[in-house]
Design a protein around this motif. Structure first.
Motif, PDB file in Angstrom:
ATOM      1  N   VAL A  51     -14.690   2.193  18.482  1.00  0.00           N
ATOM      2  CA  VAL A  51     -14.788   3.658  17.714  1.00  0.00           C
ATOM      3  C   VAL A  51     -13.549   4.709  17.878  1.00  0.00           C
ATOM      4  N   ALA A  52     -13.178   5.013  19.104  1.00  0.00           N
ATOM      5  CA  ALA A  52     -11.724   6.232  19.459  1.00  0.00           C
ATOM      6  C   ALA A  52     -10.135   5.133  18.888  1.00  0.00           C
ATOM      7  N   ARG A  53     -10.840   3.714  18.318  1.00  0.00           N
ATOM      8  CA  ARG A  53      -9.207   3.533  18.225  1.00  0.00           C
ATOM      9  C   ARG A  53      -8.934   3.931  16.457  1.00  0.00           C
ATOM     10  N   ILE A  54     -10.391   4.109  15.997  1.00  0.00           N
ATOM     11  CA  ILE A  54     -10.100   4.256  14.537  1.00  0.00           C
ATOM     12  C   ILE A  54     -10.484   6.111  14.617  1.00  0.00           C
ATOM     13  N   GLU A  55     -10.943   6.123  15.633  1.00  0.00           N
ATOM     14  CA  GLU A  55     -10.143   7.886  15.461  1.00  0.00           C
ATOM     15  C   GLU A  55      -8.883   8.056  15.583  1.00  0.00           C
ATOM     16  N   ARG A  56      -8.118   7.352  16.419  1.00  0.00           N
ATOM     17  CA  ARG A  56      -6.472   7.287  16.428  1.00  0.00           C
ATOM     18  C   ARG A  56      -5.760   7.189  15.325  1.00  0.00           C
ATOM     19  N   ALA A  57      -6.916   5.761  14.648  1.00  0.00           N
ATOM     20  CA  ALA A  57      -6.156   5.727  13.161  1.00  0.00           C
ATOM     21  C   ALA A  57      -6.214   6.662  11.803  1.00  0.00           C
ATOM     22  N   TRP A  58      -7.950   7.471  12.103  1.00  0.00           N
ATOM     23  CA  TRP A  58      -7.630   8.153  11.307  1.00  0.00           C
ATOM     24  C   TRP A  58      -6.880   9.635  11.431  1.00  0.00           C
TER      25      TRP A  58
ATOM     26  N   PRO B  79       2.704  -0.984   1.489  1.00  0.00           N
ATOM     27  CA  PRO B  79       1.949  -0.541   2.124  1.00  0.00           C
ATOM     28  C   PRO B  79       2.363   1.433   2.140  1.00  0.00           C
ATOM     29  N   HIS B  80       0.904   2.418   1.513  1.00  0.00           N
ATOM     30  CA  HIS B  80       1.267   3.637   2.527  1.00  0.00           C
ATOM     31  C   HIS B  80       1.532   3.648   3.252  1.00  0.00           C
ATOM     32  N   PRO B  81       2.095   4.993   3.838  1.00  0.00           N
ATOM     33  CA  PRO B  81       2.657   5.066   4.828  1.00  0.00           C
ATOM     34  C   PRO B  81       1.557   5.990   5.931  1.00  0.00           C
ATOM     35  N   ALA B  82       0.010   5.813   4.911  1.00  0.00           N
ATOM     36  CA  ALA B  82      -0.606   6.181   5.807  1.00  0.00           C
ATOM     37  C   ALA B  82      -1.724   5.161   6.012  1.00  0.00           C
ATOM     38  N   MET B  83      -1.355   3.815   5.871  1.00  0.00           N
ATOM     39  CA  MET B  83      -2.379   2.602   5.324  1.00  0.00           C
ATOM     40  C   MET B  83      -2.792   1.967   7.540  1.00  0.00           C
ATOM     41  N   ARG B  84      -3.899   1.866   7.568  1.00  0.00           N
ATOM     42  CA  ARG B  84      -4.282   1.397   8.913  1.00  0.00           C
ATOM     43  C   ARG B  84      -5.206   0.896   8.935  1.00  0.00           C
ATOM     44  N   ILE B  85      -5.703  -0.227   9.864  1.00  0.00           N
ATOM     45  CA  ILE B  85      -6.682  -1.478  10.025  1.00  0.00           C
ATOM     46  C   ILE B  85      -7.317  -1.443  10.816  1.00  0.00           C
ATOM     47  N   VAL B  86      -7.909  -1.306  11.373  1.00  0.00           N
ATOM     48  CA  VAL B  86      -8.440  -1.205  12.999  1.00  0.00           C
ATOM     49  C   VAL B  86      -9.229  -2.454  12.689  1.00  0.00           C
ATOM     50  N   ARG B  87      -9.954  -3.535  13.363  1.00  0.00           N
ATOM     51  CA  ARG B  87     -10.654  -4.898  13.133  1.00  0.00           C
ATOM     52  C   ARG B  87     -11.582  -4.383  15.036  1.00  0.00           C
TER      53      ARG B  87
ATOM     54  N   GLU C 277     -17.082  -5.283  11.827  1.00  0.00           N
ATOM     55  CA  GLU C 277     -17.235  -4.439  11.230  1.00  0.00           C
ATOM     56  C   GLU C 277     -15.728  -4.092  11.474  1.00  0.00           C
ATOM     57  N   ASP C 278     -14.546  -4.474   9.866  1.00  0.00           N
ATOM     58  CA  ASP C 278     -12.992  -3.802   9.694  1.00  0.00           C
ATOM     59  C   ASP C 278     -13.103  -2.977   9.002  1.00  0.00           C
ATOM     60  N   ALA C 279     -12.592  -2.258   9.912  1.00  0.00           N
ATOM     61  CA  ALA C 279     -12.154  -0.346   9.193  1.00  0.00           C
ATOM     62  C   ALA C 279     -10.484  -0.456   8.347  1.00  0.00           C
ATOM     63  N   LEU C 280     -10.717  -0.198   7.177  1.00  0.00           N
ATOM     64  CA  LEU C 280      -9.525   1.022   6.753  1.00  0.00           C
ATOM     65  C   LEU C 280      -9.498   2.198   6.440  1.00  0.00           C
ATOM     66  N   ILE C 281      -8.126   2.657   7.304  1.00  0.00           N
ATOM     67  CA  ILE C 281      -7.976   3.802   6.982  1.00  0.00           C
ATOM     68  C   ILE C 281      -7.016   4.251   5.878  1.00  0.00           C
ATOM     69  N   THR C 282      -7.668   5.248   4.995  1.00  0.00           N
ATOM     70  CA  THR C 282      -6.199   5.041   3.800  1.00  0.00           C
ATOM     71  C   THR C 282      -6.318   6.769   3.844  1.00  0.00           C
ATOM     72  N   ARG C 283      -5.062   7.094   3.096  1.00  0.00           N
ATOM     73  CA  ARG C 283      -4.362   8.955   2.782  1.00  0.00           C
ATOM     74  C   ARG C 283      -4.336   8.713   1.228  1.00  0.00           C
TER      75      ARG C 283
END
Length: 260
Positions: free
Chosen positions: A115-122, A154-162, A189-195
């Protein structure tokens, strides 16, 4: 370059700031050369509190999950072992997810670090560079026989957290003050973070989606990335995943010979 005396003072002044067991540096004195231990302790406490506050700002979901008292105690230990290396506070705390993963008192929440890794990626996505997302028409302009060779940028904001846990669901449920229903944390669950524009978005990737997106982001052609994703997840839906990634703004352009 600063005078040598300034460097010597800084080198003596700073190390004890995050270690309450260390005594006040000898170079720190008050008016007329009097001892300044209390003043230094106040400053030392302010520095620690500021860094804890910075972590709380970066990891609000983690703090909501653990409660403020637990979070601040955990963050205090992190601050003492991981001093900042940048004057920009939003850069601080990149090591915090790994710290949480090893933190003795958080072992009953094995999903908390992800969860913290997703927040950091956000946050990293929020501060990433701007770029126009890829338009769906760019893909349809490529001849079907050449699609396998398409390379996505890839977009500069693209992040993936597995995560082997339901980290995306837990993250989403704890980013505001709404009541949280019971969550089965054991689901991977795997997350895709974009902006793509101004707002950061976190999406739950389908089976094979993280492998596919990571392969494309690393420069693999579409055909190779799809084959790798299918090996990882036989139920992987190529068309749906391509459409989903483009819709999310994960890429800015593509190259395929003269169709770049």
């Amino acid at each position: 370059m600063r005078p040598e005396a300034s460097l010597s003072f800084a080198d003596s002044f700073a190390p004890a700031l995050l270690d309450p067991a260390r005594s006040t540096p000898e170079v720190v004195t008050g008016p007329n050369g009097k001892a300044a231990g209390r003043r230094y302790d106040v400053y030392r406490n302010n520095v620690t509190v500021s860094l804890i506050d910075a972590l709380a700002a970066v990891y609000p979901a983690v703090q909501r999950i653990t409660g403020a008292e637990f979070f601040r105690a955990m963050a205090r230990f992190h601050v003492r072992s991981n001093p900042p290396t940048s004057p920009l506070l939003f850069q601080y705390g990149r090591e915090f997810p790994a710290f949480i993963e090893a933190y003795e008192h958080a072992q009953d929440m094995p999903w908390l670090a992800d969860v913290a890794r997703i927040e950091r990626a956000w946050l990293d996505a929020y501060h990433a560079g701007d770029a126009a997302p890829l338009l769906p028409t760019r893909l349809s302009a490529i001849a079907p026989g050449r699609l396998a060779d398409a390379v996505f940028i890839p977009h500069p904001a693209m992040r993936i957290v597995r995560s082997p846990f339901a980290a995306v669901t837990i993250f989403a449920a704890n980013r505001d003050d709404a009541p949280v229903d019971r969550i089965d944390a054991s689901r991977p669950e795997d997350a895709l973070i974009t902006r793509p524009e101004f707002d950061v978005a976190v999406r739950h990737l389908p089976a094979g989606g993280a492998v596919f997106a990571a392969c494309l982001a690393s420069g693999q052609p579409l055909g190779e990335a799809a084959a790798t994703a299918l090996d990882a997840s036989p139920e992987f839906d190529i068309a749906a995943n391509i459409a989903g990634l483009i819709e999310a703004g994960a890429f800015t352009s593509l190259a395929c010979g003269d169709a770049s």
